[in-house]
Design a protein around this motif. Structure first.
Motif, mmCIF file in Angstrom:
data_model
loop_
_atom_site.group_PDB
_atom_site.id
_atom_site.type_symbol
_atom_site.label_atom_id
_atom_site.label_comp_id
_atom_site.label_asym_id
_atom_site.label_seq_id
_atom_site.Cartn_x
_atom_site.Cartn_y
_atom_site.Cartn_z
ATOM 1 N N PHE A 96 0.860 -1.012 0.126
ATOM 2 C CA PHE A 96 0.111 0.036 0.136
ATOM 3 C C PHE A 96 0.978 1.031 0.094
ATOM 4 O O PHE A 96 1.838 1.006 0.304
ATOM 5 C CB PHE A 96 -0.827 0.056 1.261
ATOM 6 C CG PHE A 96 -1.751 -1.259 1.768
ATOM 7 C CD1 PHE A 96 -1.039 -2.245 2.191
ATOM 8 C CD2 PHE A 96 -2.907 -1.395 1.221
ATOM 9 C CE1 PHE A 96 -1.760 -3.356 2.628
ATOM 10 C CE2 PHE A 96 -3.646 -2.487 1.484
ATOM 11 C CZ PHE A 96 -3.018 -3.736 2.208
ATOM 12 N N TYR A 124 -0.048 5.146 1.268
ATOM 13 C CA TYR A 124 -0.659 6.117 1.764
ATOM 14 C C TYR A 124 -0.338 7.655 2.085
ATOM 15 O O TYR A 124 0.940 7.779 2.015
ATOM 16 C CB TYR A 124 -0.970 5.993 3.500
ATOM 17 C CG TYR A 124 -1.983 4.807 3.556
ATOM 18 C CD1 TYR A 124 -1.681 3.246 3.473
ATOM 19 C CD2 TYR A 124 -3.390 4.994 3.916
ATOM 20 C CE1 TYR A 124 -2.802 2.167 3.616
ATOM 21 C CE2 TYR A 124 -4.418 3.982 4.011
ATOM 22 C CZ TYR A 124 -3.825 2.737 3.941
ATOM 23 O OH TYR A 124 -4.887 1.669 3.948
ATOM 24 N N GLN A 154 -0.284 11.436 4.139
ATOM 25 C CA GLN A 154 -0.711 12.232 5.105
ATOM 26 C C GLN A 154 -0.667 13.553 4.946
ATOM 27 O O GLN A 154 0.555 13.981 4.855
ATOM 28 C CB GLN A 154 -0.209 11.366 6.284
ATOM 29 C CG GLN A 154 -0.528 12.239 7.551
ATOM 30 C CD GLN A 154 0.072 11.369 8.883
ATOM 31 O OE1 GLN A 154 1.088 11.042 8.934
ATOM 32 N NE2 GLN A 154 -0.680 11.260 9.875
ATOM 33 N N GLY A 168 -2.730 17.793 9.412
ATOM 34 C CA GLY A 168 -3.980 18.059 10.053
ATOM 35 C C GLY A 168 -5.130 16.972 9.284
ATOM 36 O O GLY A 168 -6.219 17.067 9.614
ATOM 37 N N GLN A 169 -4.542 16.103 8.495
ATOM 38 C CA GLN A 169 -5.602 15.220 8.039
ATOM 39 C C GLN A 169 -5.261 13.783 8.125
ATOM 40 O O GLN A 169 -4.038 13.394 8.486
ATOM 41 C CB GLN A 169 -5.715 15.649 6.323
ATOM 42 C CG GLN A 169 -6.223 16.911 6.083
ATOM 43 C CD GLN A 169 -6.573 16.999 4.514
ATOM 44 O OE1 GLN A 169 -6.781 15.978 3.844
ATOM 45 N NE2 GLN A 169 -6.441 18.274 3.928
ATOM 46 N N GLY A 170 -6.146 12.770 8.072
ATOM 47 C CA GLY A 170 -6.013 11.656 8.330
ATOM 48 C C GLY A 170 -5.206 10.687 7.179
ATOM 49 O O GLY A 170 -5.394 11.355 5.939
ATOM 50 N N LEU A 171 -4.545 9.778 7.273
ATOM 51 C CA LEU A 171 -3.784 8.807 6.267
ATOM 52 C C LEU A 171 -4.915 8.626 5.290
ATOM 53 O O LEU A 171 -6.029 8.115 5.449
ATOM 54 C CB LEU A 171 -3.238 7.883 6.780
ATOM 55 C CG LEU A 171 -1.926 8.037 7.637
ATOM 56 C CD1 LEU A 171 -2.080 7.622 9.112
ATOM 57 C CD2 LEU A 171 -0.754 7.453 6.749
ATOM 58 N N LEU A 174 -5.695 6.230 1.654
ATOM 59 C CA LEU A 174 -5.029 5.497 0.830
ATOM 60 C C LEU A 174 -4.799 6.009 -0.678
ATOM 61 O O LEU A 174 -6.022 6.326 -1.409
ATOM 62 C CB LEU A 174 -6.005 4.151 0.591
ATOM 63 C CG LEU A 174 -5.452 2.909 -0.285
ATOM 64 C CD1 LEU A 174 -4.289 2.312 0.183
ATOM 65 C CD2 LEU A 174 -6.375 2.114 -0.552
ATOM 66 N N LYS A 194 -3.158 0.483 -3.954
ATOM 67 C CA LYS A 194 -2.720 -0.894 -3.324
ATOM 68 C C LYS A 194 -2.337 -1.998 -4.529
ATOM 69 O O LYS A 194 -3.062 -1.869 -5.461
ATOM 70 C CB LYS A 194 -3.895 -1.439 -2.296
ATOM 71 C CG LYS A 194 -5.300 -1.668 -2.998
ATOM 72 C CD LYS A 194 -6.429 -1.879 -2.185
ATOM 73 C CE LYS A 194 -7.674 -2.076 -3.001
ATOM 74 N NZ LYS A 194 -8.764 -2.244 -2.169
ATOM 75 N N PHE A 204 3.494 7.342 2.791
ATOM 76 C CA PHE A 204 3.842 6.207 3.685
ATOM 77 C C PHE A 204 3.602 4.952 2.798
ATOM 78 O O PHE A 204 2.627 4.693 2.225
ATOM 79 C CB PHE A 204 3.239 5.898 4.921
ATOM 80 C CG PHE A 204 3.533 6.846 5.879
ATOM 81 C CD1 PHE A 204 2.837 8.341 5.948
ATOM 82 C CD2 PHE A 204 4.433 6.766 6.711
ATOM 83 C CE1 PHE A 204 3.131 9.191 7.074
ATOM 84 C CE2 PHE A 204 4.993 7.908 7.711
ATOM 85 C CZ PHE A 204 4.165 9.146 7.778
ATOM 86 N N GLY A 229 -5.428 -6.298 7.700
ATOM 87 C CA GLY A 229 -5.259 -4.635 8.129
ATOM 88 C C GLY A 229 -4.552 -4.320 8.927
ATOM 89 O O GLY A 229 -4.205 -3.056 9.350
ATOM 90 N N LEU A 279 -1.172 -3.491 9.424
ATOM 91 C CA LEU A 279 0.014 -2.807 8.396
ATOM 92 C C LEU A 279 1.411 -2.687 9.171
ATOM 93 O O LEU A 279 1.220 -2.347 10.132
ATOM 94 C CB LEU A 279 -0.496 -1.704 7.550
ATOM 95 C CG LEU A 279 -1.833 -1.749 6.807
ATOM 96 C CD1 LEU A 279 -2.174 -0.510 6.201
ATOM 97 C CD2 LEU A 279 -1.805 -2.870 5.859
ATOM 98 N N PHE A 309 4.128 -0.153 8.553
ATOM 99 C CA PHE A 309 4.487 1.235 7.735
ATOM 100 C C PHE A 309 5.958 1.361 7.659
ATOM 101 O O PHE A 309 6.856 0.979 8.648
ATOM 102 C CB PHE A 309 3.903 2.469 8.235
ATOM 103 C CG PHE A 309 2.440 2.436 7.844
ATOM 104 C CD1 PHE A 309 1.570 2.012 8.788
ATOM 105 C CD2 PHE A 309 1.782 3.162 7.007
ATOM 106 C CE1 PHE A 309 0.259 1.792 8.787
ATOM 107 C CE2 PHE A 309 0.564 3.284 6.867
ATOM 108 C CZ PHE A 309 -0.229 2.636 7.476
ATOM 109 N N GLY A 310 6.631 2.319 6.535
ATOM 110 C CA GLY A 310 7.939 2.734 6.541
ATOM 111 C C GLY A 310 7.910 4.092 7.299
ATOM 112 O O GLY A 310 6.810 4.517 7.831
ATOM 113 N N GLN A 311 9.018 4.550 7.227
ATOM 114 C CA GLN A 311 9.229 5.661 8.009
ATOM 115 C C GLN A 311 8.581 7.068 7.485
ATOM 116 O O GLN A 311 8.411 8.151 8.222
ATOM 117 C CB GLN A 311 10.817 5.959 8.079
ATOM 118 C CG GLN A 311 11.289 7.065 9.327
ATOM 119 C CD GLN A 311 12.696 7.157 9.450
ATOM 120 O OE1 GLN A 311 13.525 6.066 8.504
ATOM 121 N NE2 GLN A 311 13.277 7.727 10.417
#
Lengths: 115, 114
Positions: free
Chosen positions: A34, A36, A38, A41-44, A46, A49, A90, A101, A103, A105-107
């Motif tokens: 995946f 993503y 970011q 101020g907002q959510g991650l 997608l 994929k 990410f 679900g 996951l 994540f990379g840095q």
């Protein structure tokens, strides 16, 4: 153990230039992969994929990524970057068996866009 | 707005206090996840629920952490006896179950422990 590496912590590109964000993963079987994004101020959210099939996947906002098993890579690309693409990106791999679900994540890679 | 909502958005507390975060997932989603994100890092998985059942917990989730989803709808994440190392963004996400691969994330609850 499963892991994701994003070699570039910070990338700066000019608006209109092409973009490639690198992602390498470590996983024994066929991975679920995946990307993503970011924004402040907002959510991650997608972007795209890969589960199986065609190794070139298309996502939202004009992004695409290519799965290369031989290189354990899943690099994200965009042919022409817009100022609104400035954000943190990410790469993630699905952990464990099946697509639960969970996951890893990379840095992350912070993208700055110059006008 | 029918996205994932988290409350509070920001919590400042003193070391040793207890804090609780709430997450309201997208209504038809049966899976709910908690992740933690520290500065400069990607999110780290903490735990997830399918309906009201907690199916997996990360080793990151020490005994001071507890998560519940009592009726399979909203979830709470409680941290007892907070430590400075608990300072992070706590992210909630939900999904429609298997094979969609897409988690819908909330904006997060930022915890600062003084």
């Amino acid at each position: 153990a499963q892991s994701v590496t994003q070699p570039d912590i910070h990338i700066t590109v000019s608006e209109g230039a092409s973009l490639e964000l690198r992602c390498n993963y470590s996983y024994g079987a066929t991975p679920y992969l995946f990307w993503y994004v970011q924004s402040p101020g907002q959510g991650l959210q997608l972007l795209l994929k890969y589960f199986s099939g065609d190794t070139l996947v298309q996502g939202i906002k004009g992004f695409e990524a290519e799965f290369k098993r031989s290189q354990s890579s899943f690099n994200l690309r965009k042919p022409s970057v817009h100022w609104s693409d400035a954000a943190e990106y990410f790469c993630a791999v699905g952990a464990g068996s099946g697509n639960t679900g969970k996951l890893i994540f990379g840095q992350g890679t912070t993208l700055q866009v110059k006008p | 707005d029918t996205g994932v909502s988290q409350d509070p958005r920001h919590k400042i507390t003193k070391r040793g206090q207890n804090v609780t975060f709430r997450c309201d997932p997208i209504s038809e989603h049966n899976r709910l996840y908690w992740y933690r994100q520290t500065l400069g890092q990607g999110p780290e998985f903490l735990t997830y629920f399918q309906n009201e059942a907690q199916l997996e917990k990360s080793r990151l989730l020490s005994d001071r952490f507890s998560a519940e989803r009592p009726k399979g709808s909203f979830s709470t994440l409680e941290i007892q006896r907070t430590e400075q190392g608990d300072s992070a963004m706590y992210l909630c996400a939900s999904s429609l179950g298997l094979n969609t691969g897409e988690l819908f994330f909330g904006e997060g609850s930022r915890l600062t422990v003084l």
